[in-house]
Scaffold this active site. Structure first.
Site, PDB file in Angstrom:
ATOM      1  N   GLU A 213      12.187  80.704  62.482  1.00  0.00           N
ATOM      2  CA  GLU A 213      12.842  81.105  63.731  1.00  0.00           C
ATOM      3  C   GLU A 213      14.314  80.745  63.644  1.00  0.00           C
ATOM      4  OE1 GLU A 213      11.337  79.897  67.566  1.00  0.00           O
ATOM      5  OE2 GLU A 213       9.270  80.008  66.848  1.00  0.00           O
TER       6      GLU A 213
ATOM      7  N   GLU B 129       6.175  74.527  66.339  1.00  0.00           N
ATOM      8  CA  GLU B 129       7.051  73.430  66.774  1.00  0.00           C
ATOM      9  C   GLU B 129       6.237  72.229  67.263  1.00  0.00           C
ATOM     10  OE1 GLU B 129      11.055  75.846  68.082  1.00  0.00           O
ATOM     11  OE2 GLU B 129       9.730  75.230  69.684  1.00  0.00           O
TER      12      GLU B 129
HETATM   13  C1  BG6 Z   1      11.282  78.291  70.131  1.00  0.00           C
HETATM   14  C2  BG6 Z   1       9.911  78.824  70.393  1.00  0.00           C
HETATM   15  O1  BG6 Z   1      11.386  77.056  70.760  1.00  0.00           O
HETATM   16  O2  BG6 Z   1      12.379  78.987  70.595  1.00  0.00           O
HETATM   17  C3  BG6 Z   1       9.839  80.260  70.839  1.00  0.00           C
HETATM   18  O3  BG6 Z   1       9.076  78.639  69.271  1.00  0.00           O
HETATM   19  C4  BG6 Z   1      11.006  80.547  71.761  1.00  0.00           C
HETATM   20  O4  BG6 Z   1       8.591  80.489  71.435  1.00  0.00           O
HETATM   21  C5  BG6 Z   1      12.292  80.347  70.980  1.00  0.00           C
HETATM   22  O5  BG6 Z   1      10.983  81.788  72.372  1.00  0.00           O
HETATM   23  C6  BG6 Z   1      13.537  80.680  71.759  1.00  0.00           C
HETATM   24  O6  BG6 Z   1      13.531  79.970  72.949  1.00  0.00           O
HETATM   25  P1  BG6 Z   1      13.716  80.663  74.365  1.00  0.00           P
HETATM   26  O7  BG6 Z   1      13.427  79.581  75.319  1.00  0.00           O
HETATM   27  O8  BG6 Z   1      15.121  81.120  74.415  1.00  0.00           O
HETATM   28  O9  BG6 Z   1      12.744  81.778  74.424  1.00  0.00           O
END
Ligand code: BG6
Length: 469
Positions: free
Chosen positions: A363, A172
């Protein structure tokens, strides 16, 4: 439309070292910024690791990787995206010689994946800059970071480049605009950071990313290198052209990162905004050449939610690292992230139309509070909400494929519960596999399959056909 996914489509899951490995000081690992970030992105770091930091133990993947990978294999994973903890390989970050014990851990992990026929995808840097680099150099603000990163990346390509095809340079990368410490290892507090420092840091990261792409190709021309951006479709709150213009500007902030990675040069709108902010970037001729000659093979992205934007008005909301105006038409997760499956199709079309590069969804997921129950004497979670999120988003991926978008794979975020990046909680769970560990650090670390485990396994086995059942 009933859409079966291509047979070559890679299904799997994604994680980051600092959120699941634990073993924060095992086998010569140095400290990373995450080891002093016990309360997530918004809170100031601590002076040293404290016992309330769940990431120090994570879910103890460092010692349980064989058991966890066997569970991923049982779900039918074809790909597993993970990051290497930079401070396992270079404990301070600026040494000449890597830590052999750290390298050996990832050999073992890759052996295990290979034994199960799971393709690895490595993120070189995922929010875990060595602490020494943050404190001593102010992270990516300092140009010397390019050299440290090149040495680290070269070490990884030389060691694993013959067995790992897919590589991502920075997780990201656009998130540094909002979370300079977590994303850019920048120790100066956000409020004190000048636009010149921030954009110079961004430039250094972009040059380092292109440089790593060059090194990868020198070592093995078969390697595929991708950029990784936080994708956030932004809609105008109203049809007022002023709102549409606000959306265009907000979009540009994010798209600039992909534009540089794919086209090899800064876009005009980006240069204009720098000039208006009074920022004069230090860009050398060799920087320009590096950017121009080493563009990416594919574009990967995270997608969780969308936002609105407006010239004025609207209700502010927070989301995945960046905030914006709330969309009155969408529901939200328990953490306020607005759920928008259609936005995934929209952003995939936007990226494909703009860049014409293969896409990878690396993701996507739902963080929720799970309740463990007993079914036939076995602990499980009846996570129908997670199944609905997964199904609705994958149906939109199917639609995007039907639109002609070239998308190569999908890795669900946190296929096993991990520590949250934004809040540092374990109770914000994404997994198909439940991990018995709580926010106060208690728990046995035992693994339990949730209902979604079987659902995802069926989706993978049927190449997406079961989404329509
Ligand atoms: C993304 C990141 O922003 O979202 C991850 O690349 C992160 O590292 C994922 O865990 C989910 O976000 P969060 O804050 O709910 O863990």
């Amino acid at each position: 439309m009933t859409q079966r996914f291509p047979d070559s489509f890679l299904w799997g899951g994604a994680v980051a070292a600092n959120q699941y490995e634990g073993g924060y000081d095992a086998d010569g690992k140095g400290l990373s910024i995450q080891d002093v970030m016990p309360r997530g992105i918004m809170a100031p770091p601590s002076d040293e690791p404290t016992s309330d930091n769940l990431k120090l133990v994570g879910i103890d993947f460092y010692h349980r990787y064989a058991e966890d990978i066997a569970l991923f294999a049982e779900m039918g994973f074809g790909i597993f995206r993970f990051s290497v903890a930079w401070s396992r390989i270079f404990p301070r970050g600026d040494e000449e010689t890597p830590n052999e014990a750290g390298l050996a851990f990832y050999d073992r992990l890759l052996d295990e994946l290979e034994a199960h026929g799971i393709e690895p995808m490595i993120t070189i840097s995922h929010y875990e800059t060595p602490l020494h680099l943050a404190r001593t150099y102010d992270g990516w603000v300092d140009r010397r970071m390019i050299g440290f990163y090149e040495r680290y990346a070269r070490t990884l390509f030389e060691r694993y480049g013959h067995r790992v095809k897919y590589w991502l340079t920075f997780n990201e990368i656009n998130s540094v605009l909002h979370a300079p410490l977590m994303s850019g290892g920048i120790w100066t507090p956000k409020e004190e950071l000048s636009p010149s420092q921030l954009y110079q840091a961004i430039h250094h990261e972009l040059v380092a990313s292109a440089s790593a792409t060059r090194i990868a190709r020198e070592i093995n021309p078969e390697i595929q290198v991708g950029c990784m951006v936080l994708a956030m479709p932004i809609y105008p709150l109203t049809p007022d052209p002023a709102d549409v213009l606000a959306v265009m500007k907000a979009d540009h902030e994010n798209l600039a990162f992909g534009d540089v990675h794919v086209r090899g040069a800064y876009p005009g709108y980006f240069l204009r905004s720098l000039a208006e902010a009074g920022v004069e970037l230090e860009i050398t001729e060799s920087d320009r050449e590096t950017l121009a000659k080493n563009t990416v093979d594919f574009v990967s992205f995270s997608y969780y939610m969308s936002l609105c934007e407006a010239a004025s008005g609207g209700v502010r909301t927070e989301g995945n690292i960046m905030g914006g105006v709330q969309n009155p038409t969408l529901p939200a997760s328990e953490w306020g992230w607005q759920i928008d499956p259609t936005g995934l199709r929209i952003v995939m079309n936007q990226f494909w139309d703009r860049w014409g590069k293969p896409l990878f969804i690396v993701e996507n997921g739902l963080g929720a509070r799970d309740v463990l129950v007993e079914r036939d004497g076995t602990p499980t979670v009846e996570d129908d909400y997670r199944i609905a999120y997964l199904r609705d988003h994958l149906l939109q991926v199917g639609e995007a494929i039907a639109d002609g978008v070239d998308v190569r794979g999908y890795t669900w975020w946190g296929p096993i519960d991990v520590v949250s990046a934004s809040t540092a909680q374990l109770s914000k769970r994404y997994g198909f596999i439940y991990v018995d560990r709580n926010d106060d650090g208690s728990g046995t670390l035992a693994r339990h399959k949730k209902k979604s485990f079987g659902y995802y396994a069926d989706v993978i086995a049927s190449h997406g056909a079961s989404l329509h059942d």
